[in-house]
Scaffold this motif. Structure first.
Motif, short mmCIF file in Angstrom:
data_model
loop_
_atom_site.label_atom_id
_atom_site.label_comp_id
_atom_site.label_asym_id
_atom_site.label_seq_id
_atom_site.Cartn_x
_atom_site.Cartn_y
_atom_site.Cartn_z
N ALA A 155 15.00 12.65 -11.60
CA ALA A 155 16.45 12.82 -11.70
C ALA A 155 16.88 14.28 -11.82
CB ALA A 155 16.98 12.01 -12.88
N PRO A 156 16.08 15.18 -12.43
CA PRO A 156 16.52 16.58 -12.51
C PRO A 156 16.64 17.29 -11.16
CG PRO A 156 14.84 16.14 -14.17
CD PRO A 156 14.87 14.95 -13.26
N ILE A 157 16.09 16.71 -10.09
CA ILE A 157 16.17 17.35 -8.77
C ILE A 157 17.60 17.24 -8.25
CG2 ILE A 157 15.37 17.33 -6.38
CD1 ILE A 157 12.75 16.06 -7.40
N GLY A 195 1.36 9.43 -7.96
CA GLY A 195 1.39 8.65 -6.73
C GLY A 195 2.79 8.34 -6.26
N ASP A 196 3.74 8.30 -7.19
CA ASP A 196 5.14 8.02 -6.83
C ASP A 196 5.75 9.11 -5.98
OD1 ASP A 196 5.51 5.72 -9.01
OD2 ASP A 196 4.54 7.44 -9.96
N ALA A 197 5.15 10.32 -5.96
CA ALA A 197 5.75 11.46 -5.28
C ALA A 197 4.92 11.96 -4.10
CB ALA A 197 5.98 12.61 -6.28
N ARG A 226 14.67 10.36 0.09
CA ARG A 226 14.41 8.91 0.11
C ARG A 226 14.15 8.40 -1.30
NH1 ARG A 226 9.10 6.46 0.78
NH2 ARG A 226 9.22 4.29 1.53
N LEU A 227 13.36 9.15 -2.08
CA LEU A 227 13.01 8.75 -3.44
C LEU A 227 14.26 8.67 -4.32
CD1 LEU A 227 10.09 10.37 -5.50
CD2 LEU A 227 12.27 9.78 -6.54
N LEU A 228 15.20 9.60 -4.12
CA LEU A 228 16.37 9.69 -4.99
C LEU A 228 17.58 8.93 -4.46
CD1 LEU A 228 16.03 13.48 -5.85
CD2 LEU A 228 15.67 11.57 -7.43
N ALA A 229 17.45 8.32 -3.30
CA ALA A 229 18.58 7.62 -2.70
C ALA A 229 19.03 6.45 -3.56
CB ALA A 229 18.21 7.12 -1.30
N LEU A 235 0.81 -1.22 0.00
CA LEU A 235 0.00 0.00 0.00
C LEU A 235 0.84 1.27 0.00
CD1 LEU A 235 -2.82 -1.15 2.47
CD2 LEU A 235 -2.96 -0.93 -0.02
N ASP A 236 2.11 1.15 -0.37
CA ASP A 236 2.99 2.32 -0.46
C ASP A 236 3.25 2.64 -1.93
OD1 ASP A 236 4.93 4.26 -0.38
OD2 ASP A 236 6.37 3.12 0.82
N PRO A 237 2.64 3.70 -2.47
CA PRO A 237 2.81 4.00 -3.90
C PRO A 237 4.20 4.50 -4.26
CG PRO A 237 1.58 5.75 -2.83
CD PRO A 237 1.76 4.67 -1.81
N THR A 238 5.00 4.86 -3.25
CA THR A 238 6.36 5.31 -3.52
C THR A 238 7.35 4.15 -3.57
OG1 THR A 238 7.06 5.63 -1.21
CG2 THR A 238 5.81 7.41 -2.23
N ALA A 239 6.86 2.94 -3.38
CA ALA A 239 7.78 1.79 -3.34
C ALA A 239 7.25 0.61 -4.13
CB ALA A 239 8.02 1.36 -1.89
N GLY A 240 6.40 0.88 -5.12
CA GLY A 240 5.86 -0.19 -5.94
C GLY A 240 5.24 0.36 -7.20
#
Length: 492
Positions: A129-131, A160-162, A114-117, A39-44
């Motif tokens: 990636a531009p961040i 949802g990824d962000a 966390r997203l860009l790690a 149920l985590d949209p940032t990890a799937g």
């Protein structure tokens, strides 16, 4: 007790009973075909995750509305620097996560670091990636510094990824999601349902619904029976072949809209004879979109003439570029050196719309001299042979990513279209933030790829929802994945 008092109490009880009878329901049960793996949209990457939690449990700095436009979310406003490299967001005050912890700029910074790690498992990590830096200027102000202009930056923040997560709870969001949205996670009975309830301290407008239960029903017959029996109140995307059961039934409403799924006759532009524009134009004239839509989607697809979703504000209707004209198709084939036509293969993945479309297109092409060998493939084989190794003549597939016209600027992409003008326009589009100019550029690219008949543009996959007739506020179109609850309500 006096007769007068007894009568008054009886009248009050009657009024309470009548009031209860007239009260609108505030709960909803939604049938969905697939259970999310987490149920985590940032990890799937699974669409089924966003169907349950996007804009319900989790929110982003911005949100995508039903038209595909960007609207404020956790950020009430933002500014963009003149060079397009700095986005500064002003955040809403008084926002809390469902566990009671406060939301502020540090949570935004944590989310994107966390997203860009290096060990990030975010399915769309490349989009961000531009961040180059995220700065918490103060608790209610956060700034993003980009390494290059990115015209899709705001839209991508609305995916949802962000969505924004908190350091206190992020690690457990897969099983027990904690966000800032209007609904809080209550329970997940694996294999059966997920239950959400309205979050009392929600910072924004209160939704009409107080509870939503997502029931996992993969079988069409079972879903049909559940709808007819009233065991579920609706579903966002029902099997088109079974919609006739509900059409004309006053107890239900059928909402037919479009998704982000551009269904195309993908063409290998690298190899003969498909590297010849006249051949591609001939194929375009041979296609009868309405016949394909009627046969492959039971009439529910939306015709397209280019690679863009019809519900999007940038969409340009180019379905008339190459109208169905078998005679013109035969003339073009003769001019291209194929007076008797040619033979080719059509590799088909294991989805109904592709297999059915393939049969119809083979019949249409045969009428102009193009003989197709239909080759059915499983997904793994299709991904390896067609998508990865580019070993194909023709195939049929729906491209479901939002705003993915940039694939036509990549000559290494599986259909092998190499046009420097489109590549230049797309580069400019990616670096442009002005909406009017972005629309102009997007429409110019749409026009070029339609004119070049890069692929056969067939239809946009339809979203076919079936809902209780007393429900309002559901999304008809699906510019992003999700069943957004905020506007759904019951009416008499």
């Amino acid at each position: 007790m006096s007769p007068r008092k007894s009568m008054a109490l009886a009248l009050a009880a009657l009024m309470l009973s009548a009031g209860a009878a007239l009260a609108q329901p505030t709960e909803i049960r939604i049938g969905v075909a697939l259970e999310p793996p987490a149920l985590d949209p940032t990890a799937g990457a699974a669409e089924a995750i966003d169907v349950v939690v996007y804009q319900n449990v989790f929110e982003g700095l911005v949100r995508i509305d039903q038209t595909g436009a960007v609207q404020p979310g956790l950020a009430e406003s933002w500014t963009i620097s003149d060079d397009g490299l700095t986005y500064t967001f002003s955040l809403h005050d008084g926002v809390t996560f469902h566990d009671g912890t406060s939301f502020d700029a540090e949570d935004v910074k944590f989310t994107f670091e966390r997203l860009l790690a290096a060990d990030s498992v975010n399915a769309q990590k490349a989009l961000y990636a531009p961040i180059s830096e995220v700065s918490a200027i103060d608790p209610l102000t956060v700034a993003f510094t980009l390494s290059r202009p990115d015209g899709l930056f705001l839209f991508n923040l609305g995916r949802g990824d962000a969505v924004i997560v908190a350091p206190e709870s992020a690690a457990n969001n897969g099983a027990e999601p904690i966000g800032t949205g209007p609904f809080a996670f209550v329970q997940w009975d694996r294999g059966s349902r997920v239950v959400l309830e309205q979050y009392g301290p929600y910072w924004g407008d209160k939704p009409a619904l107080t509870k939503a239960t997502y029931l996992f029903i993969s079988d069409t017959s079972t879903m049909t029976n559940a709808l007819l029996a009233g065991d579920v109140d609706g579903t966002n995307n029902f099997a088109p072949e079974a919609l006739a059961v509900f059409e004309g039934n006053p107890q239900f409403k059928v909402l037919v809209g479009s998704t982000e799924g551009e269904t195309i006759l993908a063409t290998n532009n690298r190899k003969a004879p498909f590297d010849d524009l006249k051949v591609r134009q001939a194929m375009a004239h041979a296609l009868d979109r309405q016949e394909i839509i009627d046969g492959a989607t039971y009439g529910y697809g939306v015709p397209i003439g280019t690679h863009f979703a019809p519900h999007h504000p940038y969409y340009l209707d180019l379905t008339g570029t190459y109208p169905h004209d078998p005679h013109k198709a035969r003339v073009l084939l003769k001019e291209a050196g194929y007076p008797d036509g040619f033979s080719a293969t059509l590799k088909l993945p294991p989805v109904a719309y592709a297999r059915l479309s393939g049969q119809i297109i083979a019949s249409e092409f045969a009428k102009v001299g193009i003989k197709l060998e239909l080759i059915n493939m499983e997904w793994a084989q299709w991904l390896e042979d067609v998508f990865a190794n580019k070993d194909f003549d023709l195939t049929i597939i729906s491209h479901v990513e939002p705003f993915d016209i940039g694939i036509y600027a990549n000559p290494d992409y599986y259909f092998g279209y190499d046009n420097p003008q489109v590549q230049s326009l797309n580069e400019t589009l990616n670096a442009t933030t002005d909406e009017a100019e972005r629309k102009r550029l997007a429409q110019e690219i749409q026009t070029i790829i339609a004119r070049d008949a890069v692929n056969g543009y067939l239809f946009e996959l339809a979203q076919t929802g079936v809902w209780n007739a007393k429900l309002e506020g559901m999304w008809q179109n699906a510019p992003v994945e999700g069943v957004v609850l905020r506007d759904i309500h019951w009416v008499e």
